[in-house]
Design an enzyme around this catalytic site. Structure first.
Site, PDB file in Angstrom:
ATOM      1  CG  HIS A 173      -1.895   0.979   1.426  1.00  0.00           C
ATOM      2  ND1 HIS A 173      -1.629   2.273   1.807  1.00  0.00           N
ATOM      3  CD2 HIS A 173      -3.245   0.916   1.267  1.00  0.00           C
ATOM      4  CE1 HIS A 173      -2.767   2.951   1.877  1.00  0.00           C
ATOM      5  NE2 HIS A 173      -3.764   2.154   1.545  1.00  0.00           N
ATOM      6  CG  ASP A 250       0.523  -2.246   6.284  1.00  0.00           C
ATOM      7  OD1 ASP A 250      -0.359  -2.241   7.159  1.00  0.00           O
ATOM      8  OD2 ASP A 250       0.408  -1.653   5.198  1.00  0.00           O
ATOM      9  CD  GLN A 253      -7.038  -4.491   4.035  1.00  0.00           C
ATOM     10  OE1 GLN A 253      -7.993  -5.225   4.291  1.00  0.00           O
ATOM     11  NE2 GLN A 253      -7.189  -3.214   3.753  1.00  0.00           N
ATOM     12  CE  LYS A 276      -7.407  -0.297   6.121  1.00  0.00           C
ATOM     13  NZ  LYS A 276      -8.117   0.363   5.043  1.00  0.00           N
ATOM     14  CB  CYS A 414      -3.818   3.333  -1.480  1.00  0.00           C
ATOM     15  SG  CYS A 414      -4.883   4.730  -1.210  1.00  0.00           S
TER      16      CYS A 414
HETATM   17  C1  LIG Z   1      -2.461  -2.729   3.510  1.00  0.00           C
HETATM   18  C2  LIG Z   1      -2.784  -1.340   4.005  1.00  0.00           C
HETATM   19  N1  LIG Z   1      -1.825  -0.616   4.573  1.00  0.00           N
HETATM   20  C3  LIG Z   1      -2.058   0.608   5.057  1.00  0.00           C
HETATM   21  C4  LIG Z   1      -3.302   1.180   4.980  1.00  0.00           C
HETATM   22  C5  LIG Z   1      -3.502   2.540   5.523  1.00  0.00           C
HETATM   23  O1  LIG Z   1      -4.465   2.570   6.531  1.00  0.00           O
HETATM   24  P1  LIG Z   1      -4.869   3.967   7.149  1.00  0.00           P
HETATM   25  O2  LIG Z   1      -5.344   4.827   6.000  1.00  0.00           O
HETATM   26  O3  LIG Z   1      -5.955   3.686   8.111  1.00  0.00           O
HETATM   27  O4  LIG Z   1      -3.643   4.545   7.764  1.00  0.00           O
HETATM   28  C6  LIG Z   1      -4.346   0.476   4.371  1.00  0.00           C
HETATM   29  C7  LIG Z   1      -5.679   1.074   4.196  1.00  0.00           C
HETATM   30  O5  LIG Z   1      -6.338   0.861   3.197  1.00  0.00           O
HETATM   31  C8  LIG Z   1      -4.082  -0.830   3.896  1.00  0.00           C
HETATM   32  O6  LIG Z   1      -5.044  -1.572   3.328  1.00  0.00           O
END
Ligand SMILES: Cc1ncc(COP(=O)(O)O)c(C=O)c1O
Length: 456
Positions: A173, A250, A253, A276, A414
């Protein structure tokens, strides 16, 4: 309205599924078990899903699922972007603001003490949820993006210098790419990217080949938001640790789809985001292995992260407070605690099994539609159905299915490098959560039929 009883921690029963390996009894598309809606029967509501998962009971706890959009019952399949909130979370937020609201760690008055206790109790819930050894290892942040940026600054700035390397993967992401690019330009470091194959699986040998004495950090997703791939995080940690390299995962998900035990995985940092996890927006957390703290400097400066301040110099509070500058989102942390209680009460093994059944059902359903191609077919994957449809732009798919009351996401999610890897500008993505049913997938398939009609 049905309410789930309070969780009993560690109650998970035997027979937990191995993730990405739906076991016997999973529904096959068009072969749904008794009580499940039959494909082509729009409006059918599966109360009890094929393996007995009581989705109806879960759905009753989520008020928004009762509403209509575009004059039709809401079919919410955009969970990878954010999940809906159970009443227990909404109640916890309302109770905090109507009964407790006060600043934490600063007051001797009753409300401040209660707010502090509730905030620290929420930290303990996060600790238990991810299996950390101590609540000191849990830092509250605004979201996963802030958690990763915290590591890039607090760990990266002191530990990573000119010519050093950070290894990420091709499925990240943007939140796990851009902080490293910014670090690289601050420190003269270099980003190396481990490739993924045509299924969307990480090529582990290639990742291993990138590790060298200049590698200071491996930062990869536990589960991809664009593909659904679940990465072999135990193997990644072993490969990195054998060379003395720290690992950030990370978990944005993964954390709401499968049980996570950071001590078992062995990672040094684990980032996640509350919204999430069925919790409020604006709260997230970072697990930091105790031994990594010694290598970290403060991220943001200000209240709560200090021990003493003079104009000449300041000294720092102990972790985790050292990394929580300013007034935190106390209500958000409490709401997140309520969300984790809720997930635990349902049971992550149960949730995972249900979602894998749905994923299997949805995969067959989409594969049966002419011109649909799934992007991301990893052998170990969860809850994501990313796809393209011949002759139709994903944005048109999203708009047309929305008119049928079906909420999916379209775009690059993203994860623009993933789109480039698969040679598509964007995908349509249906993503599953515990309250989804085979009827939701049937509604998506019906809506895609409408797309076909319109585009010929
Ligand atoms: C794999 C992954 N990493 C990071 C994020 C970023 O999350 P946040 O926008 O809540 O910081 C997301 C959100 O879609 C994600 O799916």
């Amino acid at each position: 309205m049905t309410r789930l009883r309070a969780p009993r921690f560690g109650e998970a029963g035997p027979g937990a599924p191995r993730f990405g390996e739906p076991g016997p009894g999973a529904p096959r598309f068009g072969e749904a078990g008794p009580g499940a809606p039959r494909f082509g029967e729009p409006g059918a509501v599966a109360v009890r899903e094929p393996r007995g998962f009581d989705a109806g009971r879960i759905r009753a706890d989520f008020p928004i699922l009762g509403r209509q959009v575009r004059g039709r019952p809401l079919v919410y399949l955009d969970n990878a972007a954010t999940t809906q909130k159970p009443q227990a979370v909404i109640d916890a937020l309302a109770a905090y603001y109507s009964e407790i609201n006060a600043n934490v760690h600063r007051g001797v008055h009753e409300l401040s003490e209660r707010a502090t206790d509730a905030y620290e109790a929420a930290r303990e819930k996060v600790r238990r949820f991810v299996g950390a050894g101590s609540a000191r290892e849990i830092v509250f942040t605004r979201n996963a993006t802030e958690s990763i940026n915290l590591v890039a600054h607090a760990f990266g700035d002191p530990a990573i210098g000119e010519g050093d390397e950070v290894v990420i993967s091709a499925m990240e992401h943007h939140s796990n790419i851009v902080p490293w690019q910014l670090l690289a330009s601050r420190r003269g470091a270099r980003i190396r990217v481990a490739p993924i194959d045509d299924r969307g699986e990480l090529v582990l040998d290639a990742l291993e080949a990138l590790l060298n004495p200049r590698t200071k950090l491996v930062a990869v997703s536990h589960m991809s938001n664009a593909l659904g791939t679940i990465n072999p995080v135990h193997d990644i940690v072993k490969l990195a640790h054998a060379r003395g390299i720290r690992v950030l995962l990370d978990g944005s998900q993964a954390a709401y789809h499968m049980p996570v035990d950071v001590q078992d995985i062995g990672c040094d940092f684990y980032a996640a985001t509350g919204h999430k996890l069925y919790g409020p927006m604006g709260i997230g957390f970072l697990y930091v292995k105790e031994s990594a703290y010694a290598e970290m400097e403060p991220f943001l400066g200000g209240g709560d992260m200090i021990s003493s301040v003079t104009f000449e110099q300041s000294t720092w509070n102990e972790p985790p407070h050292k990394f929580e500058a300013g007034t935190p989102d106390v209500g958000g942390a409490i709401g997140l605690g309520a969300a984790l209680d809720y997930i635990t009460a349902v049971g992550l093994e149960e949730i995972a099994r249900h979602e894998h059944d749905l994923l299997d059902y949805g995969t067959r359903a989409l594969e049966s539609i002419d011109g649909v191609r799934l992007i991301g077919t990893a052998r170990r994957k969860a809850s994501i159905l990313s796809f393209v449809m011949e002759g139709v732009h994903p944005h048109d798919i999203g708009t047309i299915v929305d008119r049928q009351g079906v909420a999916i996401r379209t775009g690059h999610h993203c994860a623009q490098p993933v789109m480039q890897r698969f040679g598509v500008p964007a995908t349509a993505r249906a993503s599953l959560a515990m309250y989804n049913t085979t009827a939701d997938i049937d509604a998506l398939v019906d809506a895609l039929g409408r797309v076909r009609e319109l585009f010929g």
